[in-house]
Motif scaffolding. Structure first.
Motif, PDB file in Angstrom:
ATOM      1  N   ARG A 121      22.219  -2.181  -7.878  1.00 34.92           N
ATOM      2  CA  ARG A 121      20.951  -2.782  -7.447  1.00 34.92           C
ATOM      3  C   ARG A 121      20.364  -2.054  -6.243  1.00 34.92           C
ATOM      4  O   ARG A 121      19.144  -1.890  -6.143  1.00 34.92           O
ATOM      5  N   LEU A 122      21.218  -1.635  -5.322  1.00 37.66           N
ATOM      6  CA  LEU A 122      20.720  -0.971  -4.127  1.00 37.66           C
ATOM      7  C   LEU A 122      20.113   0.392  -4.451  1.00 37.66           C
ATOM      8  O   LEU A 122      19.240   0.875  -3.721  1.00 37.66           O
ATOM      9  N   LYS A 123      20.569   1.019  -5.526  1.00 34.42           N
ATOM     10  CA  LYS A 123      20.017   2.312  -5.925  1.00 34.42           C
ATOM     11  C   LYS A 123      18.737   2.171  -6.744  1.00 34.42           C
ATOM     12  O   LYS A 123      18.029   3.149  -6.969  1.00 34.42           O
ATOM     13  N   THR A 124      18.435   0.934  -7.172  1.00 35.46           N
ATOM     14  CA  THR A 124      17.246   0.703  -7.996  1.00 35.46           C
ATOM     15  C   THR A 124      15.996   0.672  -7.129  1.00 35.46           C
ATOM     16  O   THR A 124      15.934  -0.060  -6.138  1.00 35.46           O
ATOM     17  N   THR A 125      15.011   1.458  -7.476  1.00 33.12           N
ATOM     18  CA  THR A 125      13.746   1.482  -6.746  1.00 33.12           C
ATOM     19  C   THR A 125      12.835   0.367  -7.259  1.00 33.12           C
ATOM     20  O   THR A 125      13.102  -0.258  -8.296  1.00 33.12           O
ATOM     21  N   LEU A 126      11.759   0.143  -6.535  1.00 33.80           N
ATOM     22  CA  LEU A 126      10.802  -0.881  -6.952  1.00 33.80           C
ATOM     23  C   LEU A 126      10.192  -0.535  -8.307  1.00 33.80           C
ATOM     24  O   LEU A 126       9.982  -1.423  -9.144  1.00 33.80           O
ATOM     25  N   LYS A 127       9.931   0.734  -8.536  1.00 37.71           N
ATOM     26  CA  LYS A 127       9.353   1.150  -9.815  1.00 37.71           C
ATOM     27  C   LYS A 127      10.293   0.856 -10.977  1.00 37.71           C
ATOM     28  O   LYS A 127       9.875   0.299 -12.002  1.00 37.71           O
ATOM     29  N   LYS A 128      11.564   1.188 -10.807  1.00 46.15           N
ATOM     30  CA  LYS A 128      12.544   0.911 -11.868  1.00 46.15           C
ATOM     31  C   LYS A 128      12.760  -0.585 -12.051  1.00 46.15           C
ATOM     32  O   LYS A 128      12.971  -1.062 -13.174  1.00 46.15           O
ATOM     33  N   PHE A 129      12.708  -1.332 -10.946  1.00 43.98           N
ATOM     34  CA  PHE A 129      12.867  -2.791 -11.040  1.00 43.98           C
ATOM     35  C   PHE A 129      11.729  -3.410 -11.851  1.00 43.98           C
ATOM     36  O   PHE A 129      11.959  -4.301 -12.679  1.00 43.98           O
ATOM     37  N   CYS A 130      10.504  -2.945 -11.639  1.00 43.36           N
ATOM     38  CA  CYS A 130       9.368  -3.475 -12.385  1.00 43.36           C
ATOM     39  C   CYS A 130       9.463  -3.110 -13.868  1.00 43.36           C
ATOM     40  O   CYS A 130       9.111  -3.920 -14.735  1.00 43.36           O
ATOM     41  N   LEU A 131       9.943  -1.907 -14.168  1.00 37.27           N
ATOM     42  CA  LEU A 131      10.152  -1.540 -15.569  1.00 37.27           C
ATOM     43  C   LEU A 131      11.228  -2.404 -16.203  1.00 37.27           C
ATOM     44  O   LEU A 131      11.115  -2.820 -17.363  1.00 37.27           O
ATOM     45  N   LEU A 132      12.283  -2.685 -15.423  1.00 32.37           N
ATOM     46  CA  LEU A 132      13.370  -3.522 -15.918  1.00 32.37           C
ATOM     47  C   LEU A 132      12.884  -4.942 -16.190  1.00 32.37           C
ATOM     48  O   LEU A 132      13.240  -5.544 -17.213  1.00 32.37           O
ATOM     49  N   ALA A 133      12.052  -5.486 -15.278  1.00 32.46           N
ATOM     50  CA  ALA A 133      11.588  -6.868 -15.399  1.00 32.46           C
ATOM     51  C   ALA A 133      10.317  -6.994 -16.214  1.00 32.46           C
ATOM     52  O   ALA A 133       9.776  -8.102 -16.343  1.00 32.46           O
ATOM     53  N   LYS A 134       9.831  -5.849 -16.770  1.00 36.60           N
ATOM     54  CA  LYS A 134       8.617  -5.838 -17.590  1.00 36.60           C
ATOM     55  C   LYS A 134       7.412  -6.371 -16.800  1.00 36.60           C
ATOM     56  O   LYS A 134       6.657  -7.230 -17.269  1.00 36.60           O
ATOM     57  N   MET A 135       7.252  -5.848 -15.588  1.00 37.93           N
ATOM     58  CA  MET A 135       6.137  -6.212 -14.722  1.00 37.93           C
ATOM     59  C   MET A 135       5.360  -4.954 -14.344  1.00 37.93           C
ATOM     60  O   MET A 135       5.939  -3.877 -14.213  1.00 37.93           O
ATOM     61  N   ARG A 136       4.056  -5.118 -14.175  1.00 38.85           N
ATOM     62  CA  ARG A 136       3.223  -3.987 -13.744  1.00 38.85           C
ATOM     63  C   ARG A 136       3.307  -3.861 -12.226  1.00 38.85           C
ATOM     64  O   ARG A 136       3.012  -4.792 -11.496  1.00 38.85           O
ATOM     65  N   LYS A 137       3.734  -2.691 -11.757  1.00 37.80           N
ATOM     66  CA  LYS A 137       3.949  -2.482 -10.323  1.00 37.80           C
ATOM     67  C   LYS A 137       2.615  -2.365  -9.602  1.00 37.80           C
ATOM     68  O   LYS A 137       1.712  -1.668 -10.033  1.00 37.80           O
ATOM     69  N   HIS A 138       2.529  -3.068  -8.461  1.00 39.08           N
ATOM     70  CA  HIS A 138       1.369  -2.947  -7.597  1.00 39.08           C
ATOM     71  C   HIS A 138       1.651  -1.890  -6.530  1.00 39.08           C
ATOM     72  O   HIS A 138       2.718  -1.906  -5.898  1.00 39.08           O
ATOM     73  N   LYS A 139       0.696  -1.009  -6.332  1.00 40.89           N
ATOM     74  CA  LYS A 139       0.890   0.101  -5.397  1.00 40.89           C
ATOM     75  C   LYS A 139       1.157  -0.393  -3.984  1.00 40.89           C
ATOM     76  O   LYS A 139       2.000   0.154  -3.257  1.00 40.89           O
ATOM     77  N   ALA A 140       0.458  -1.455  -3.571  1.00 42.20           N
ATOM     78  CA  ALA A 140       0.621  -1.971  -2.206  1.00 42.20           C
ATOM     79  C   ALA A 140       1.985  -2.611  -1.984  1.00 42.20           C
ATOM     80  O   ALA A 140       2.408  -2.793  -0.836  1.00 42.20           O
ATOM     81  N   ALA A 141       2.697  -2.970  -3.059  1.00 43.63           N
ATOM     82  CA  ALA A 141       4.001  -3.612  -2.906  1.00 43.63           C
ATOM     83  C   ALA A 141       5.015  -2.684  -2.238  1.00 43.63           C
ATOM     84  O   ALA A 141       5.924  -3.146  -1.550  1.00 43.63           O
ATOM     85  N   ILE A 142       4.870  -1.382  -2.428  1.00 44.59           N
ATOM     86  CA  ILE A 142       5.790  -0.425  -1.795  1.00 44.59           C
ATOM     87  C   ILE A 142       5.668  -0.513  -0.277  1.00 44.59           C
ATOM     88  O   ILE A 142       6.665  -0.526   0.450  1.00 44.59           O
ATOM     89  N   THR A 143       4.426  -0.613   0.211  1.00 45.81           N
ATOM     90  CA  THR A 143       4.212  -0.745   1.651  1.00 45.81           C
ATOM     91  C   THR A 143       4.758  -2.063   2.165  1.00 45.81           C
ATOM     92  O   THR A 143       5.343  -2.126   3.260  1.00 45.81           O
ATOM     93  N   ARG A 144       4.583  -3.136   1.391  1.00 47.85           N
ATOM     94  CA  ARG A 144       5.098  -4.443   1.823  1.00 47.85           C
ATOM     95  C   ARG A 144       6.624  -4.427   1.920  1.00 47.85           C
ATOM     96  O   ARG A 144       7.199  -5.054   2.815  1.00 47.85           O
ATOM     97  N   VAL A 145       7.286  -3.717   1.000  1.00 48.33           N
ATOM     98  CA  VAL A 145       8.751  -3.618   1.059  1.00 48.33           C
ATOM     99  C   VAL A 145       9.185  -2.957   2.359  1.00 48.33           C
ATOM    100  O   VAL A 145      10.101  -3.425   3.050  1.00 48.33           O
ATOM    101  N   ALA A 146       8.526  -1.856   2.718  1.00 50.20           N
ATOM    102  CA  ALA A 146       8.871  -1.148   3.957  1.00 50.20           C
ATOM    103  C   ALA A 146       8.614  -2.017   5.184  1.00 50.20           C
ATOM    104  O   ALA A 146       9.416  -2.033   6.136  1.00 50.20           O
ATOM    105  N   GLU A 147       7.506  -2.770   5.178  1.00 54.34           N
ATOM    106  CA  GLU A 147       7.187  -3.629   6.318  1.00 54.34           C
ATOM    107  C   GLU A 147       8.189  -4.762   6.471  1.00 54.34           C
ATOM    108  O   GLU A 147       8.622  -5.084   7.584  1.00 54.34           O
ATOM    109  N   ILE A 148       8.568  -5.375   5.369  1.00 56.18           N
ATOM    110  CA  ILE A 148       9.539  -6.471   5.436  1.00 56.18           C
ATOM    111  C   ILE A 148      10.903  -5.954   5.866  1.00 56.18           C
ATOM    112  O   ILE A 148      11.616  -6.600   6.644  1.00 56.18           O
TER     113      ILE A 148
END
Length: 403
Positions: free
Chosen positions: A239-266
């Motif tokens: 799980r720790l090696k899984t990126t947000l992009k791969k997680f969204c593909l795994l969960a069948k969700m469309r990735k939002h570009k701004a979510a990457i920035t939110r991950v870094a901020e959190i």
């Protein structure tokens, strides 16, 4: 056959009988032949009034094909979201009212298609069914800004107000959209939606304390918290090696570009709190902070107070013992006060920089001398050249005369 109780309007005779010789049955007087009643032509609501064509031959107005398709689209959206029957019926009522409203008569077909989703969104918010405008936009495959404009126009036309929703109200429905149950993915990657929702809500509270939520759209923030919650519930190597992009593909969700920035901020906010955990001896970094999320969310309030005290003590020490560079920096005006606090709103920490003025425009007063070469560059036509030569000659003559 005699009609009992009916008198002739002409002679007053009671000898009134039915006349079957005409297409419509009539009651006539047997004595004088006057028509006492015209039967079906003047009965009930038409009695004593002229009968218009619209009353006798008009048919009920049927909805057009686009309206029928719109109602079917409302039903399809409601079934996809699995809303209650009450929400579905109210959405159909709103769509019928809005479609026949003058504000939506002469509009594009795309706007009418978006109207169906907006009616569902309005009904969901009125009946406390958590759903985001981004979800409706995804179902309609439409731009969120356009859907938002139609939604505002819908409420204005029907004179209806809908309550605003916050991130915590939407989180449960948002978590259920991720296909990460044991039936969908491998056991090491699967997670229960209830546990995921609880951990994601805890991370939203951390983001709110850190002012990351301020002025932000909810969907990218929720996606970031769900991703970090999924990693922290079972922080194994996979799980720790899984990126947000791969997680969204795994969960069948469309990735939002701004979510990457939110991950870094959190992650940055979690690091500031994780450094205050007494039993953690190693350095807390964005790479390993996910392993400490459970301890951070359980002791969030205490860690936040400790982090604020630590930050204030560090600032006080810098003020008491400033270095040469810090002294020079203190004398310069500080444009961004967010650098002096532990947490600041995004509009401060990520303020847009103004474009620097070109060197050619600095210290220009308008009184500078213009060179001959620069003047020549503004001359374009032969007439302008002649006029300029004449003006120069006149100026020279005037100068010599004054001498």
């Amino acid at each position: 056959m005699s009609a009992a109780g009916l008198k002739c309007p002409g002679c007053g005779s009671s000898n009134v009988v039915e006349d079957d010789l005409h297409a419509q049955r009539q009651l006539v007087c047997a004595d004088c032949g006057a028509v006492a009643s015209e039967g079906l032509l003047t009965h009930d609501t038409f009695e004593g009034r002229d009968v218009s064509y619209s009353w006798t031959a008009a048919v009920a107005k049927k909805p057009c094909l686009n309206q029928i398709n719109g109602q079917q689209r409302v039903t399809a959206i409601c079934r996809a979201l699995r809303v209650s029957k009450e929400i579905e019926d109210q959405s159909k009522t709103y769509f019928k009212q809005a479609y026949e409203h003058q504000s939506f008569i002469f509009v594009s077909l795309q706007k009418k298609e978006n109207l169906a989703g907006c009616c569902v969104l309005l009904s969901c918010r009125q009946l406390d069914w958590p759903i985001t405008m981004g979800t409706i936009s995804s179902l309609l495959e439409a731009d969120t800004l356009m859907v938002g404009a139609v939604y505002q126009e819908l409420m204005k036309s029907l004179k209806i107000q809908a309550p605003l929703v916050n991130v915590t109200d939407l989180m449960e429905a948002h978590c259920q959209e991720y296909k990460i149950t044991p039936h969908d993915v491998h056991e090491d990657l699967a997670e229960d939606h209830r546990d995921l929702n609880k951990r994601a809500l805890a991370l939203v509270e951390v983001a709110a304390d850190s002012l990351i939520v301020t002025g932000r759209k909810p969907v990218p923030l929720m996606m970031a918290t769900v991703f970090l919650a999924w990693q922290s519930l079972n922080p194994n190597r996979l799980r720790l090696k899984t990126t947000l992009k791969k997680f969204c593909l795994l969960a069948k969700m469309r990735k939002h570009k701004a979510a990457i920035t939110r991950v870094a901020e959190i992650k940055g906010a979690l690091c500031k709190l994780g450094k205050e955990i007494p039993w953690v001896t190693d350095a807390v970094t964005p790479e390993n902070v996910v392993r400490h999320v459970e301890d951070i969310v359980k002791n969030r309030s205490a860690l936040l107070r400790s982090a604020l005290r630590t930050h204030e003590a560090a600032l006080q020490q810098d003020r008491d013992e400033p270095t040469d560079e810090e002294s020079e920096a203190a004398q310069r005006p500080q444009a961004n006060w967010g650098n002096r606090v532990l947490f600041a709103p995004p509009c401060v920490t990520r303020a847009k920089k103004r474009k620097a003025e070109p060197e050619s425009l600095k210290d220009v007063t308008g009184d500078e001398d213009i060179s001959d070469g620069e003047i020549d560059s503004y001359i374009r036509t032969p007439q302008e050249a002649r006029e300029f030569a004449l003006s120069q000659a006149a100026l020279l003559t005037q100068t010599e005369t004054s001498k």
